[in-house]
Design a protein around this motif. Structure first.
Motif, PDB file in Angstrom:
ATOM      1  N   THR A  11       0.867  -0.756   0.119  1.00  0.00           N
ATOM      2  CA  THR A  11       0.002  -0.284   0.288  1.00  0.00           C
ATOM      3  C   THR A  11       0.832   0.928   0.334  1.00  0.00           C
ATOM      4  N   ALA A  12       1.978   1.434   0.300  1.00  0.00           N
ATOM      5  CA  ALA A  12       2.637   1.928   0.852  1.00  0.00           C
ATOM      6  C   ALA A  12       3.530   3.007  -0.621  1.00  0.00           C
ATOM      7  N   TRP A  13       3.941   1.368  -1.678  1.00  0.00           N
ATOM      8  CA  TRP A  13       4.052   1.433  -2.984  1.00  0.00           C
ATOM      9  C   TRP A  13       3.146   2.618  -3.715  1.00  0.00           C
ATOM     10  N   LEU A  14       1.871   1.867  -3.637  1.00  0.00           N
ATOM     11  CA  LEU A  14       0.867   2.343  -4.317  1.00  0.00           C
ATOM     12  C   LEU A  14       0.443   4.276  -3.887  1.00  0.00           C
ATOM     13  N   VAL A  15       0.410   4.372  -2.948  1.00  0.00           N
ATOM     14  CA  VAL A  15      -0.321   6.028  -1.992  1.00  0.00           C
ATOM     15  C   VAL A  15       1.332   6.686  -2.751  1.00  0.00           C
ATOM     16  N   THR A  16       2.400   5.710  -2.705  1.00  0.00           N
ATOM     17  CA  THR A  16       3.504   6.461  -3.595  1.00  0.00           C
ATOM     18  C   THR A  16       3.427   7.530  -5.331  1.00  0.00           C
ATOM     19  N   GLY A  17       2.266   5.679  -5.550  1.00  0.00           N
ATOM     20  CA  GLY A  17       2.774   5.771  -7.065  1.00  0.00           C
ATOM     21  C   GLY A  17       1.741   7.057  -7.809  1.00  0.00           C
ATOM     22  N   VAL A  18       0.411   7.427  -6.591  1.00  0.00           N
ATOM     23  CA  VAL A  18      -0.331   7.912  -6.733  1.00  0.00           C
ATOM     24  C   VAL A  18       0.220   9.520  -6.793  1.00  0.00           C
ATOM     25  N   MET A  19       1.108   9.344  -5.387  1.00  0.00           N
ATOM     26  CA  MET A  19       1.725  11.401  -4.770  1.00  0.00           C
ATOM     27  C   MET A  19       2.784  11.206  -6.360  1.00  0.00           C
ATOM     28  N   GLY A  20       3.528  10.784  -7.058  1.00  0.00           N
ATOM     29  CA  GLY A  20       4.445  10.706  -8.236  1.00  0.00           C
ATOM     30  C   GLY A  20       3.729  11.047  -9.615  1.00  0.00           C
ATOM     31  N   LEU A  21       2.768   9.944  -9.845  1.00  0.00           N
ATOM     32  CA  LEU A  21       2.247  10.116 -10.760  1.00  0.00           C
ATOM     33  C   LEU A  21       1.116  11.716 -11.038  1.00  0.00           C
ATOM     34  N   GLN A  22       0.576  12.149 -10.120  1.00  0.00           N
ATOM     35  CA  GLN A  22      -0.368  13.100  -9.805  1.00  0.00           C
ATOM     36  C   GLN A  22       1.146  14.494 -10.228  1.00  0.00           C
ATOM     37  N   SER A  23       1.946  14.182  -9.716  1.00  0.00           N
ATOM     38  CA  SER A  23       2.780  15.163  -9.456  1.00  0.00           C
ATOM     39  C   SER A  23       3.560  15.261 -11.142  1.00  0.00           C
ATOM     40  N   THR A  24       3.626  14.495 -11.554  1.00  0.00           N
ATOM     41  CA  THR A  24       4.310  14.217 -13.137  1.00  0.00           C
ATOM     42  C   THR A  24       3.409  14.749 -13.694  1.00  0.00           C
ATOM     43  N   THR A  25       1.756  14.405 -14.062  1.00  0.00           N
ATOM     44  CA  THR A  25       1.924  15.630 -14.674  1.00  0.00           C
ATOM     45  C   THR A  25       1.070  16.721 -14.467  1.00  0.00           C
ATOM     46  N   PHE A  26       1.585  16.838 -13.318  1.00  0.00           N
ATOM     47  CA  PHE A  26       0.924  18.380 -12.643  1.00  0.00           C
ATOM     48  C   PHE A  26       2.648  19.280 -13.561  1.00  0.00           C
ATOM     49  N   TYR A  27       3.240  19.112 -13.478  1.00  0.00           N
ATOM     50  CA  TYR A  27       4.685  19.299 -13.506  1.00  0.00           C
ATOM     51  C   TYR A  27       4.665  19.772 -14.977  1.00  0.00           C
ATOM     52  N   VAL A  28       4.507  18.775 -15.964  1.00  0.00           N
ATOM     53  CA  VAL A  28       4.657  18.472 -16.868  1.00  0.00           C
ATOM     54  C   VAL A  28       3.809  19.558 -17.790  1.00  0.00           C
ATOM     55  N   MET A  29       2.972  19.560 -16.944  1.00  0.00           N
ATOM     56  CA  MET A  29       1.534  20.508 -17.657  1.00  0.00           C
ATOM     57  C   MET A  29       1.859  22.047 -17.621  1.00  0.00           C
ATOM     58  N   VAL A  30       2.836  22.162 -16.309  1.00  0.00           N
ATOM     59  CA  VAL A  30       2.634  23.531 -15.871  1.00  0.00           C
ATOM     60  C   VAL A  30       3.650  24.362 -17.376  1.00  0.00           C
ATOM     61  N   ASN A  31       4.694  23.380 -17.157  1.00  0.00           N
ATOM     62  CA  ASN A  31       5.902  23.496 -17.844  1.00  0.00           C
ATOM     63  C   ASN A  31       5.706  24.273 -19.090  1.00  0.00           C
ATOM     64  N   TRP A  32       4.365  22.787 -19.759  1.00  0.00           N
ATOM     65  CA  TRP A  32       4.393  22.836 -21.637  1.00  0.00           C
ATOM     66  C   TRP A  32       3.301  23.025 -22.009  1.00  0.00           C
ATOM     67  N   LEU A  33       2.592  23.276 -20.871  1.00  0.00           N
ATOM     68  CA  LEU A  33       1.373  23.028 -21.489  1.00  0.00           C
ATOM     69  C   LEU A  33       1.359  24.950 -22.772  1.00  0.00           C
ATOM     70  N   PRO A  34       1.934  25.301 -22.438  1.00  0.00           N
ATOM     71  CA  PRO A  34       1.487  26.981 -23.447  1.00  0.00           C
ATOM     72  C   PRO A  34       2.318  26.061 -24.827  1.00  0.00           C
ATOM     73  N   SER A  35       3.353  25.881 -24.827  1.00  0.00           N
ATOM     74  CA  SER A  35       4.048  25.385 -25.618  1.00  0.00           C
ATOM     75  C   SER A  35       2.924  24.570 -26.798  1.00  0.00           C
ATOM     76  N   ILE A  36       2.854  23.954 -25.776  1.00  0.00           N
ATOM     77  CA  ILE A  36       1.765  22.374 -27.069  1.00  0.00           C
ATOM     78  C   ILE A  36       0.874  23.151 -27.426  1.00  0.00           C
ATOM     79  N   GLU A  37       0.318  24.343 -26.196  1.00  0.00           N
ATOM     80  CA  GLU A  37      -0.869  25.350 -27.670  1.00  0.00           C
ATOM     81  C   GLU A  37      -0.741  26.215 -28.235  1.00  0.00           C
ATOM     82  N   ALA A  38       0.585  26.085 -28.305  1.00  0.00           N
ATOM     83  CA  ALA A  38       0.927  27.074 -29.356  1.00  0.00           C
ATOM     84  C   ALA A  38       1.370  26.310 -30.902  1.00  0.00           C
ATOM     85  N   ALA A  39       1.531  25.146 -30.284  1.00  0.00           N
ATOM     86  CA  ALA A  39       2.155  24.245 -31.641  1.00  0.00           C
ATOM     87  C   ALA A  39       0.535  24.271 -32.039  1.00  0.00           C
ATOM     88  N   ARG A  40      -0.664  24.374 -31.844  1.00  0.00           N
ATOM     89  CA  ARG A  40      -1.885  24.191 -31.883  1.00  0.00           C
ATOM     90  C   ARG A  40      -2.328  24.919 -32.379  1.00  0.00           C
TER      91      ARG A  40
END
Length: 402
Positions: free
Chosen positions: A214-243
């Motif tokens: 369970t500790a690893w599963l909780v860690t997975g939730v924390m890590g994966l939601q943080s990853t998607t958040f920081y990718v979007m925060v850093n690159w969302l404007p660039s992604i949209e500009a390209a579209r």
């Protein structure tokens, strides 16, 4: 008269407990105020974009390095006093980052990350201790405070820099942390938990924690939601500009993405309380990011709609991750260790996210591969959230259900 005195004391105690939400205001402005100012900082200091990118990754690496050490700090001086120390260090580091030259910019950023890491780890522990029967609701309010301050900091950093300069725009948040430090000081001085008594088998506890699925599963939730958040925060404007989205609109969309997370974070606890189903809550929080990314890939003309949907999921997922840390901790010691593990490994994964996302875009010449990678991470989050939401096999269900 005596009844009035008792009522006054209860009100005072309630206000002291609520200061944890003020702490939440301090944990993101130091980070989100930097991104919009990177071009200005680079031009002023003569630093290239590649080097400046490290300013966004360095705090996440500090999170990963410092989070496992917080348990030792609380064992020595207690939870409330450890948080007071972190707030004090954060205040000083905010000033040092701006006004001690290029070396101070880097050292200050690292120290800021370390101080925030202590707050990241301890807030779920304090929420478990002080809001035992309302963990998810308190976590939702806490994350709302944190998200609002993050959004505001990202929005006002450029106007402040234009009015004064970029150094002041980064350092101004030291005023907020100083006020909150002073507000937290009476609570730390009154704390009866310093230091926390260690269990007799304390040296075996970290080993047992790392062996808990369970500790690893909780860690997975924390890590994966943080990853998607920081990718979007850093690159969302660039992604949209390209579209085909204009630069101004892309900036507004980023603000919306962060801002609507407040709504997601406040609504998901209502589902927890009405259904009592942690698995259902994990699924509902994870699905919007999947839908949003698919929408950006297949129907970019409706980009604002997909940004809103993804942002709702991002805010809800943060509350789910923090709530699971609080609830799956079997006591205050265990919650502190679990928080350290989940946030250390989670933010280490998140630190790699923006770098990998940028590398994929550079290698393929488009943002499609990056969006697919975000989609994969969101689907994985859905899977681990289902596992983390199930009661542990031992049958021990910690108090303070969602």
């Amino acid at each position: 008269m005596e009844r009035s005195v008792r009522s006054s004391r209860r009100s005072g105690a309630g206000l002291v407990v609520l200061t944890i939400f003020l702490v939440a205001l301090c944990l993101r402005p130091a980070l989100t105020s930097v991104g919009p100012l990177l071009p200005t900082i680079g031009a002023d200091l003569g630093v290239g974009e590649g080097t400046l990118g490290g300013l966004g990754t360095l705090p996440l690496l500090a999170f990963a390095a410092v989070s496992p050490l917080v348990t030792r700090l609380t064992s020595r001086i207690g939870t409330d006093r450890a948080l007071l120390l972190a707030l004090t260090v954060l205040t000083v580091a905010l000033l040092a980052r701006s006004y001690t030259g290029v070396p101070g910019l880097w050292v200050g950023t690292a120290v800021i990350g370390a101080a925030i890491a202590v707050g990241n780890v301890l807030v779920p522990v304090i929420v478990k201790r002080d809001f035992g029967g309302n963990v998810s609701l308190a976590t939702g309010v806490y994350s709302a405070f944190m998200t609002v301050s993050a959004a505001v900091a990202s929005a006002v950093s450029v106007p402040i820099a234009l009015a004064v300069d970029w150094r002041f725009a980064l350092a101004v948040w030291a005023a907020l942390t100083l006020v909150v430090t002073l507000a937290w000081l009476p609570r730390a001085l009154r704390s009866r938990s310093a230091p926390m008594a260690r269990p007799a088998d304390e040296h075996k506890a970290p080993i047992r924690l790392w062996r808990r699925p369970t500790a690893w599963l909780v860690t997975g939730v924390m890590g994966l939601q943080s990853t998607t958040f920081y990718v979007m925060v850093n690159w969302l404007p660039s992604i949209e500009a390209a579209r085909g989205v204009s630069e101004e609109a892309a900036g507004v969309h980023l603000f919306v993405y962060i801002g609507v997370g407040v709504i997601g974070g406040l609504v998901i606890p209502l589902l927890f309380r009405s259904s009592g189903n942690q698995v259902l809550a994990g699924v509902v929080a994870s699905m919007p990011m999947i839908v949003g990314v698919i929408g950006i890939l297949l129907a970019p003309g409706l980009s604002l709609l997909w940004v809103v949907i993804a942002g709702l999921g991002s805010g809800a997922s943060l509350v789910v991750a923090l709530s699971l840390i609080s609830i799956r901790g079997r006591d205050q010691h265990d919650a502190t260790r679990l928080s350290g593990m989940a946030q250390s490994l989670g933010y280490l994964l998140a630190a790699a996210g923006p770098i990998v996302a940028g590398s994929l875009a550079e290698a393929t010449g488009s943002w499609t591969a990056t969006l697919v990678a975000v989609l994969v991470a969101a689907v994985l989050q859905l899977g681990v959230a289902i596992g983390a939401g199930r009661p542990e096999r031992s049958g021990v269900q910690p108090s303070g259900g969602l």
